[in-house]
Motif scaffolding. Structure first.
Motif, PDB file in Angstrom:
ATOM      1  N   UNK A  59       1.252   8.087  -6.254  1.00 43.94           N
ATOM      2  CA  UNK A  59       0.338   7.415  -5.330  1.00 43.94           C
ATOM      3  C   UNK A  59      -0.460   6.320  -6.031  1.00 43.94           C
ATOM      4  N   UNK A  60      -0.928   6.599  -7.245  1.00 41.35           N
ATOM      5  CA  UNK A  60      -1.677   5.572  -7.977  1.00 41.35           C
ATOM      6  C   UNK A  60      -0.788   4.372  -8.321  1.00 41.35           C
ATOM      7  N   UNK A  61       0.442   4.642  -8.686  1.00 42.40           N
ATOM      8  CA  UNK A  61       1.345   3.559  -9.076  1.00 42.40           C
ATOM      9  C   UNK A  61       1.790   2.678  -7.936  1.00 42.40           C
ATOM     10  N   UNK A  62       1.781   3.224  -6.736  1.00 39.58           N
ATOM     11  CA  UNK A  62       2.280   2.475  -5.579  1.00 39.58           C
ATOM     12  C   UNK A  62       1.251   2.416  -4.453  1.00 39.58           C
ATOM     13  N   UNK A  63      -0.026   2.584  -4.790  1.00 42.75           N
ATOM     14  CA  UNK A  63      -1.074   2.628  -3.766  1.00 42.75           C
ATOM     15  C   UNK A  63      -1.123   1.361  -2.922  1.00 42.75           C
ATOM     16  N   UNK A  64      -0.807   0.230  -3.512  1.00 45.58           N
ATOM     17  CA  UNK A  64      -0.841  -1.017  -2.754  1.00 45.58           C
ATOM     18  C   UNK A  64       0.192  -1.016  -1.627  1.00 45.58           C
ATOM     19  N   UNK A  65       1.265  -0.264  -1.777  1.00 42.06           N
ATOM     20  CA  UNK A  65       2.284  -0.179  -0.730  1.00 42.06           C
ATOM     21  C   UNK A  65       1.895   0.826   0.349  1.00 42.06           C
ATOM     22  N   UNK A  66       1.127   1.836  -0.028  1.00 40.51           N
ATOM     23  CA  UNK A  66       0.722   2.838   0.953  1.00 40.51           C
ATOM     24  C   UNK A  66      -0.280   2.283   1.956  1.00 40.51           C
ATOM     25  N   UNK A  67      -0.985   1.219   1.612  1.00 38.72           N
ATOM     26  CA  UNK A  67      -1.896   0.598   2.582  1.00 38.72           C
ATOM     27  C   UNK A  67      -1.125   0.105   3.800  1.00 38.72           C
ATOM     28  N   UNK A  68       0.016  -0.518   3.568  1.00 37.99           N
ATOM     29  CA  UNK A  68       0.848  -0.976   4.681  1.00 37.99           C
ATOM     30  C   UNK A  68       1.396   0.203   5.474  1.00 37.99           C
ATOM     31  N   UNK A  69       1.784   1.270   4.776  1.00 40.22           N
ATOM     32  CA  UNK A  69       2.295   2.467   5.441  1.00 40.22           C
ATOM     33  C   UNK A  69       1.201   3.087   6.307  1.00 40.22           C
ATOM     34  N   UNK A  79       0.525   5.921  15.917  1.00 45.17           N
ATOM     35  CA  UNK A  79      -0.302   6.910  16.622  1.00 45.17           C
ATOM     36  C   UNK A  79      -0.976   6.298  17.844  1.00 45.17           C
ATOM     37  N   UNK A  80      -1.421   5.068  17.710  1.00 44.85           N
ATOM     38  CA  UNK A  80      -2.027   4.381  18.857  1.00 44.85           C
ATOM     39  C   UNK A  80      -1.008   4.213  19.980  1.00 44.85           C
ATOM     40  N   UNK A  81       0.230   3.899  19.632  1.00 43.93           N
ATOM     41  CA  UNK A  81       1.274   3.730  20.644  1.00 43.93           C
ATOM     42  C   UNK A  81       1.553   5.043  21.357  1.00 43.93           C
ATOM     43  N   UNK A  82       1.594   6.142  20.595  1.00 46.36           N
ATOM     44  CA  UNK A  82       1.826   7.454  21.205  1.00 46.36           C
ATOM     45  C   UNK A  82       0.664   7.816  22.124  1.00 46.36           C
ATOM     46  N   UNK A  83      -0.553   7.615  21.638  1.00 48.18           N
ATOM     47  CA  UNK A  83      -1.735   7.977  22.422  1.00 48.18           C
ATOM     48  C   UNK A  83      -1.862   7.152  23.696  1.00 48.18           C
ATOM     49  N   UNK A 134      -1.290   1.471   7.751  1.00 41.25           N
ATOM     50  CA  UNK A 134      -1.437   0.624   8.941  1.00 41.25           C
ATOM     51  C   UNK A 134      -0.332   0.896   9.964  1.00 41.25           C
ATOM     52  N   UNK A 135       0.906   1.063   9.496  1.00 41.24           N
ATOM     53  CA  UNK A 135       2.012   1.364  10.404  1.00 41.24           C
ATOM     54  C   UNK A 135       1.807   2.713  11.085  1.00 41.24           C
ATOM     55  N   UNK A 165       8.425   2.176   2.468  1.00 41.10           N
ATOM     56  CA  UNK A 165       8.633   1.421   3.709  1.00 41.10           C
ATOM     57  C   UNK A 165       9.386   2.250   4.741  1.00 41.10           C
ATOM     58  N   UNK A 166      10.313   3.071   4.267  1.00 42.42           N
ATOM     59  CA  UNK A 166      11.104   3.916   5.156  1.00 42.42           C
ATOM     60  C   UNK A 166      10.416   5.201   5.568  1.00 42.42           C
ATOM     61  N   UNK A 167       9.201   5.424   5.062  1.00 48.73           N
ATOM     62  CA  UNK A 167       8.436   6.589   5.487  1.00 48.73           C
ATOM     63  C   UNK A 167       8.699   7.856   4.700  1.00 48.73           C
ATOM     64  N   UNK A 168       9.272   7.740   3.512  1.00 54.18           N
ATOM     65  CA  UNK A 168       9.509   8.931   2.688  1.00 54.18           C
ATOM     66  C   UNK A 168       8.163   9.532   2.294  1.00 54.18           C
ATOM     67  N   UNK A 169       8.039  10.825   2.465  1.00 54.90           N
ATOM     68  CA  UNK A 169       6.817  11.542   2.116  1.00 54.90           C
ATOM     69  C   UNK A 169       6.497  11.337   0.630  1.00 54.90           C
ATOM     70  N   UNK A 170       5.233  11.092   0.287  1.00 58.85           N
ATOM     71  CA  UNK A 170       4.872  10.867  -1.116  1.00 58.85           C
ATOM     72  C   UNK A 170       5.276  12.007  -2.052  1.00 58.85           C
ATOM     73  N   UNK A 171       5.203  13.234  -1.583  1.00 62.72           N
ATOM     74  CA  UNK A 171       5.584  14.376  -2.423  1.00 62.72           C
ATOM     75  C   UNK A 171       7.091  14.363  -2.699  1.00 62.72           C
TER      76      UNK A 171
END
Length: 73
Positions: free
Chosen positions: A37-47, A55-59, A49-50, A16-22
């Protein structure tokens, strides 16, 4: 509360805080990035989307981009 619940909460807050997966992989002690990534893939979907919304806001000019000086300068 089980120990596993604490670990999952820690990983969830990191994602949620944006920590790099590595980095999260190293912090969790996982043998490969795939375990993380496999263990927490359901959480990365929200990341994901954010990230897209950010990126849309920056663009669209809705967010200020701060340019950092290059290293060694």
């Amino acid at each position: 509360m089980r120990f596993h619940d604490l670990i999952h909460t820690f990983a969830s807050l990191c994602i949620e805080g944006g920590v790099d997966p590595k980095i999260l992989q190293a912090m969790m002690g996982h043998s490969s990035i795939r375990v993380t990534v496999d263990g927490y893939s359901h959480l990365y979907r929200d990341a994901y989307d954010r990230a897209v919304k950010g990126l849309e806001a920056v663009a669209s000019g809705g967010m200020k981009v701060i340019h950092l000086p290059e290293r060694g300068v």
